[in-house]
Design a protein around this motif. Structure first.
Motif, short mmCIF file in Angstrom:
data_model
loop_
_atom_site.label_atom_id
_atom_site.label_comp_id
_atom_site.label_asym_id
_atom_site.label_seq_id
_atom_site.Cartn_x
_atom_site.Cartn_y
_atom_site.Cartn_z
N GLY A 44 0.80 -1.22 0.00
CA GLY A 44 0.00 0.00 0.00
C GLY A 44 0.83 1.28 0.00
O GLY A 44 0.42 2.29 -0.57
N SER A 45 1.99 1.24 0.64
CA SER A 45 2.81 2.46 0.71
C SER A 45 3.26 2.89 -0.69
O SER A 45 3.20 4.07 -1.04
CB SER A 45 4.04 2.25 1.60
OG SER A 45 3.63 1.90 2.90
N ILE A 46 3.72 1.92 -1.48
CA ILE A 46 4.16 2.25 -2.84
C ILE A 46 2.96 2.61 -3.71
O ILE A 46 3.04 3.50 -4.57
CB ILE A 46 4.97 1.08 -3.45
CG1 ILE A 46 6.22 0.79 -2.62
CG2 ILE A 46 5.37 1.37 -4.90
CD1 ILE A 46 7.22 1.92 -2.52
N LEU A 63 -5.01 -0.52 -3.12
CA LEU A 63 -5.50 -1.80 -2.60
C LEU A 63 -4.31 -2.59 -2.08
O LEU A 63 -3.19 -2.37 -2.54
CB LEU A 63 -6.16 -2.62 -3.71
CG LEU A 63 -7.47 -2.11 -4.32
CD1 LEU A 63 -7.81 -2.93 -5.55
CD2 LEU A 63 -8.59 -2.19 -3.31
N ASP A 64 -4.58 -3.51 -1.18
CA ASP A 64 -3.50 -4.37 -0.68
C ASP A 64 -3.97 -5.82 -0.69
O ASP A 64 -4.53 -6.29 0.32
CB ASP A 64 -3.09 -3.96 0.74
CG ASP A 64 -1.72 -3.34 0.80
OD1 ASP A 64 -0.98 -3.42 -0.20
OD2 ASP A 64 -1.37 -2.78 1.86
N PRO A 65 -3.75 -6.53 -1.79
CA PRO A 65 -4.11 -7.96 -1.75
C PRO A 65 -3.42 -8.70 -0.60
O PRO A 65 -3.92 -9.74 -0.17
CB PRO A 65 -3.62 -8.48 -3.11
CG PRO A 65 -3.62 -7.27 -4.00
CD PRO A 65 -3.26 -6.12 -3.11
N HIS A 66 -2.33 -8.17 -0.06
CA HIS A 66 -1.71 -8.87 1.08
C HIS A 66 -2.42 -8.57 2.40
O HIS A 66 -1.98 -9.01 3.44
CB HIS A 66 -0.19 -8.64 1.15
CG HIS A 66 0.29 -7.27 1.47
ND1 HIS A 66 1.57 -6.85 1.19
CD2 HIS A 66 -0.29 -6.21 2.04
CE1 HIS A 66 1.75 -5.61 1.58
NE2 HIS A 66 0.63 -5.19 2.11
N LYS A 67 -3.53 -7.85 2.32
CA LYS A 67 -4.37 -7.71 3.51
C LYS A 67 -5.67 -8.50 3.27
O LYS A 67 -5.72 -9.68 3.56
CB LYS A 67 -4.65 -6.23 3.80
CG LYS A 67 -3.39 -5.45 4.20
CD LYS A 67 -3.73 -4.03 4.62
CE LYS A 67 -2.54 -3.31 5.24
NZ LYS A 67 -1.48 -2.94 4.30
N VAL A 100 -8.76 7.17 -2.96
CA VAL A 100 -9.33 6.33 -1.90
C VAL A 100 -8.27 5.33 -1.47
O VAL A 100 -7.79 4.52 -2.29
CB VAL A 100 -10.61 5.60 -2.37
CG1 VAL A 100 -11.14 4.71 -1.25
CG2 VAL A 100 -11.68 6.61 -2.80
N ASP A 101 -7.88 5.41 -0.21
CA ASP A 101 -6.95 4.42 0.33
C ASP A 101 -7.78 3.24 0.84
O ASP A 101 -8.34 3.27 1.93
CB ASP A 101 -6.11 5.04 1.46
CG ASP A 101 -5.06 4.06 1.96
OD1 ASP A 101 -5.18 2.85 1.67
OD2 ASP A 101 -4.13 4.49 2.68
N ALA A 102 -7.85 2.21 -0.02
CA ALA A 102 -8.63 1.02 0.32
C ALA A 102 -7.69 -0.15 0.58
O ALA A 102 -8.01 -1.30 0.30
CB ALA A 102 -9.60 0.70 -0.82
C1 PLP Z 1 -5.11 2.09 5.22
C2 PLP Z 1 -3.69 1.71 4.92
N1 PLP Z 1 -3.05 2.33 3.90
C3 PLP Z 1 -1.78 2.03 3.59
C4 PLP Z 1 -1.07 1.10 4.30
C5 PLP Z 1 0.36 0.81 3.94
O1 PLP Z 1 0.41 -0.41 3.31
P1 PLP Z 1 1.74 -1.32 3.28
O2 PLP Z 1 2.05 -1.64 4.70
O3 PLP Z 1 1.29 -2.50 2.47
O4 PLP Z 1 2.81 -0.55 2.63
C6 PLP Z 1 -1.69 0.43 5.38
C7 PLP Z 1 -0.96 -0.55 6.18
O5 PLP Z 1 -1.41 -1.10 7.14
C8 PLP Z 1 -3.04 0.74 5.69
O6 PLP Z 1 -3.66 0.16 6.70
#
Ligand code: PLP
Length: 476
Positions: A152-154, A296-300, A267-269
């Motif tokens: 998600g950070s990238i 999106l974060d498939p790893h979540k 949108v940060d999903a």
């Molecule tokens: C809402 C949200 N955005 C972004 C991130 C960052 O994602 P990542 O840890 O996969 O880089 C997180 C991490 O928990 C998150 O909860």
């Protein structure tokens, strides 16, 4: 020289063991992983090994696989958070579906170059198909693009730099830009702004209501006022599932305001996005289709192993403006009319073929069990909240939108924050379940984040009994 080459070849060939040796290595690794998985449900979710272990060094000589696996077990797998465990309910946990591990194995084995279509058309098509599926899930138009990132950070970073290009931001604008968000937004957004060179932007923290949802009553006027005073409204962030509480911001109303003011809407999903596979959450997240970008974060919430994120963006031209380069040594590449190169829409060139770890479980299992698991996690969060609320002395956070909830114990005497600090420490020291805590507006909360696909009702019942046991001991 020929003799030298031959002697070097003999040694270099050790990098490709004989078939029997390879089979033996594979079998031993499989036995190790079988053993890990067989013990997982009874193992701790958190190992605290205060004694620092000897850092083993590399050497010229080989080491036996048995020794290496033993070292891995004690120094890595049984150290810190056991992230594969259904007892991991801290932070925002991830997944680690078994077929994803097999996908990683296959990806590393064939070593396809997934960054560019020309050298690996099949890999690029597979990743683009997954991106199209995610775009459909978010009701994005067919022309939208995206990238499978490392997390998600990238993804947030790619969204920010694309918004920067779309707005034609120049250095003279840096200290005039305004970003609208709540104090519940994930810190990776601020980090992305700084990395993107926009650290001087003004951050307008909008208030949140009693359910930690952005209160947008002042947003329209704030943007207008900022523009009138010579500032540049630049970026609005909504969360589909905040990290602290899993809250869904009022996406539709925020999208409308963003459109009215022509401000990039993100949108940060990362946590909550895949819950849109459930009709109830699809309804609650209406308006997401009006966003400019989505993380999106498939790893979540798709239960994949760490290192699998995604970003979806409508404006391909601006994504290219931010990321697309060419070079003399890439002159042989032939572009495809229909397929986007991952390297043109992200900071990466040579990249992990992470599509395979996503494609394999989704195709192998089909979507149905993913949907069921997501609904199960949401219901488990509600079940936990209901049960703990019945107990004397416990306070709970508002009804969760998704699968994260929070509680705290209010002791008859003394400071509640200090008590809950002791309580989280006691739960972590116990280790059977791992929880983490947070502080919101001065109140110390203990979070229960139910995201691991292996978390089922038995673990929630165990958690309830651990909490009661620790409170009994601490509140004497
Ligand atoms: C809402 C949200 N955005 C972004 C991130 C960052 O994602 P990542 O840890 O996969 O880089 C997180 C991490 O928990 C998150 O909860």
């Amino acid at each position: 020289m020929i003799e030298k080459i031959k002697s070097l070849e003999k040694i270099a060939r050790e990098l490709e063991p004989e078939k029997e040796t390879q089979e033996e290595l594979t079998q031993k690794v499989i036995n190790h992983s079988d053993d890990f998985l067989a013990n997982l449900s009874d193992e701790k979710a958190f190992f605290q090994n205060p004694e620092p272990k000897d850092q083993d060094q590399l050497s010229e000589a080989p080491t036996a696989i048995e020794e290496l696996l033993k070292c891995l077990r004690s120094n890595v797998e049984y150290d810190g958070i056991n992230a594969a465990s259904g007892g991991h309910m801290g932070y925002v946990p991830g997944g680690g579906l078994y077929p994803s591990a097999l996908g990683d194995f296959l990806a590393a084995m064939s070593n396809k170059y997934a960054g560019i279509y020309f050298p690996a058309p099949g890999a690029a098509r597979m990743e683009n198909m997954l991106i199209r599926w995610m775009n459909e899930l978010m009701s994005f138009p067919s022309g939208a693009t995206g990238n499978l990132t490392s997390g998600g950070s990238i993804s947030n970073l790619i969204a920010v730099v694309t918004a920067r290009e779309a707005a034609e931001v120049r250095a003279s604008h840096f200290d005039k830009l305004v970003v609208y968000l709540s104090d519940q937004a994930h810190h990776s957004l601020q980090k992305a702004l700084r990395i993107a060179g926009l650290g001087e932007a003004h951050l307008r923290y909008l208030p949140v209501d009693s359910e930690f949802r952005i209160d947008i009553s002042t947003l329209d006027a704030t943007i207008a006022k900022d523009r009138d005073s010579g500032l540049i409204p630049f970026f609005i962030n909504a969360s589909l599932g905040t990290t602290n509480t899993g809250t869904i911001d009022p996406i539709d109303s925020m999208a409308t305001i963003a459109r009215r003011h022509k401000v990039w809407f993100h949108v940060d999903a990362a946590y909550g996005g895949f819950f849109r596979m459930l009709p109830e959450i699809r309804e609650k997240t209406k308006g997401i289709e009006k966003a400019d970008s989505i993380t999106l974060d498939p790893h979540k919430s798709l239960f994949l192993p760490f290192g699998t994120g995604a970003v979806l963006i409508k404006d391909l031209k601006s994504v290219y403006k931010a990321h697309r380069y060419t070079a003399d040594y890439l002159q042989d590449l032939v572009d495809s009319d229909s397929e986007v190169n991952a390297a043109d829409v992200s900071p990466e060139l040579t990249k992990h073929f992470r599509g395979l770890r996503m494609w394999l479980p989704l195709k192998l299992f089909g979507l149905k069990p993913f949907r069921a698991a997501l609904e199960e996690k949401m219901l488990l969060a509600q079940y936990f909240r209901k049960q703990i609320k019945k107990e004397d002395g416990f306070e709970v956070a508002p009804v969760p939108d998704l699968s994260i909830t929070m509680f705290r114990y209010i002791p008859a005497d003394g400071d509640a924050n200090a008590f809950n600090e002791k309580l989280i420490k006691a739960i972590q020291d116990d280790g059977r379940i791992f929880l983490s805590s947070t502080s919101i507006h001065g109140i110390f909360w203990i979070r229960v984040a139910i995201v691991v696909f292996r978390t089922h009702k038995d673990k929630i019942d165990l958690l309830l009994s651990i909490i009661k046991e620790k409170v009994r001991t601490l509140d004497k």
